[in-house]
Design an enzyme around this catalytic site. Structure first.
Site, PDB file in Angstrom:
ATOM      1  CB  CYS A 191      -0.907   0.012   1.228  1.00  0.00           C
ATOM      2  SG  CYS A 191       0.011   0.033   2.783  1.00  0.00           S
ATOM      3  N   GLY A 192       2.157   1.150   0.085  1.00  0.00           N
ATOM      4  CA  GLY A 192       3.022   2.324   0.087  1.00  0.00           C
ATOM      5  C   GLY A 192       3.831   2.476   1.357  1.00  0.00           C
TER       6      GLY A 192
END
Length: 299
Positions: free
Chosen positions: A264-265
């Site tokens: 997701c980062g």
């Protein structure tokens, strides 16, 4: 303390590096030595080592199974510590929870239940200047995860995490990542230093597979997300998580369906994520500010 919007507004490279990096706690040589030694220890022993060794230590979790197992282990270590020192029991590692505003209600309920059950301090961080979905969409539009996925990840996960680390003086974080989750996690070490920022990441269950995690949850009656009993294998935001119709061996199956994506980062290069977000923001502002050719003719 840096202003809250420093991760949203553009900074010079010098300002950005100064505000977002820290000297590594260990050299590469020392880190390699520690990983060789830690790989021979149980997760409980790894956590015991971390508690007495690492300054500014927090656990980051979205209350998935691995994070809950770690939470339960830390709770038991905390109780043993209190008994040995004849002191009142106090959970030794506080929690950081990133509320993206798009979690399932079951996840939010679990966060509160786990915090109460383990009597653990829970620090909740949301997207900047946003308390509700309506606040977020008023600023960034609807379904940003579809129109600009990288900016969405930056705004709901990356920026709040950096803000949390700054405000809480975090130097090291415990994560629930495991090698058996494959993808970008397939070769993670127990102890890592995040590239660029110097943040230390501890993955105490890195060498556990899903069967061990599930067995621990059952043996110690660890509270977990009821969605896991409804076909979900891994639970994230409601818009990017689906239940499975088959018994897949992929532990993160059902996340970001149809996309070439496994993270997701949070565990990607912070500076690249931030630079991409600022570039996208500039482009959006430029497109908004300059009238189209057809609009100019009509005027």
């Amino acid at each position: 303390m840096p202003p809250a919007n420093q991760y949203i507004d553009e900074l010079s490279p010098e300002q950005d590096n100064a505000s977002s990096t820290q000297p590594p706690l260990f050299s590469e040589k020392h880190l390699k030595h520690l990983n060789e030694k830690l790989a021979k220890l149980s997760p409980q022993k790894i956590l015991e080592w971390a508690i007495v060794t690492l300054p500014g230590l927090y656990q980051t979790t979205a209350f998935g199974l691995t994070g809950l197992v770690i939470l339960d282990m830390i709770s038991k270590i905390s109780q043993d510590y209190a008994e040995e020192n004849e002191s009142s029991s106090q959970h030794l590692i506080p929690l950081i929870f990133l509320d993206t505003l798009y979690h399932f209600p079951e996840t939010l309920q679990l966060a509160n239940r786990a915090s109460t059950h383990y009597n653990v301090p829970l620090h909740v961080f949301k997207p900047i200047d946003c308390e509700t979905v309506e606040d977020f969409e008023a600023q960034h539009g609807q379904q940003l995860w579809e129109t600009d996925e990288d900016s969405y990840d930056y705004l709901v996960k990356v920026e709040p995490s950096r803000r949390a680390y700054e405000q809480l003086n975090v130097l090291a974080v415990i994560t629930g990542r495991r090698r058996s989750q494959s993808g970008e996690r397939g070769n993670i070490d127990i102890l890592e230093i995040e590239k660029g920022t110097g943040l230390l990441k501890l993955n105490p269950l890195a060498h556990w597979d899903f069967a061990k995690v599930r067995a621990y949850v059952r043996a110690y009656e660890v509270p977990y997300n009821p969605l896991l009993d409804k076909g979900y294998r891994s639970v994230g935001d409601w818009h990017s998580t689906k239940p499975l119709s088959s018994d897949s061996s992929n532990e993160r199956e059902g996340r970001w369906e149809g996309k070439n994506k496994t993270e997701c980062g949070l565990h990607k290069d912070y500076f690249k994520m931030r630079a991409a977000f600022i570039a996208a923001k500039k482009k959006k502002l430029a497109n908004t500010a300059v009238p189209s050719f057809s609009t100019s003719l009509s005027n």
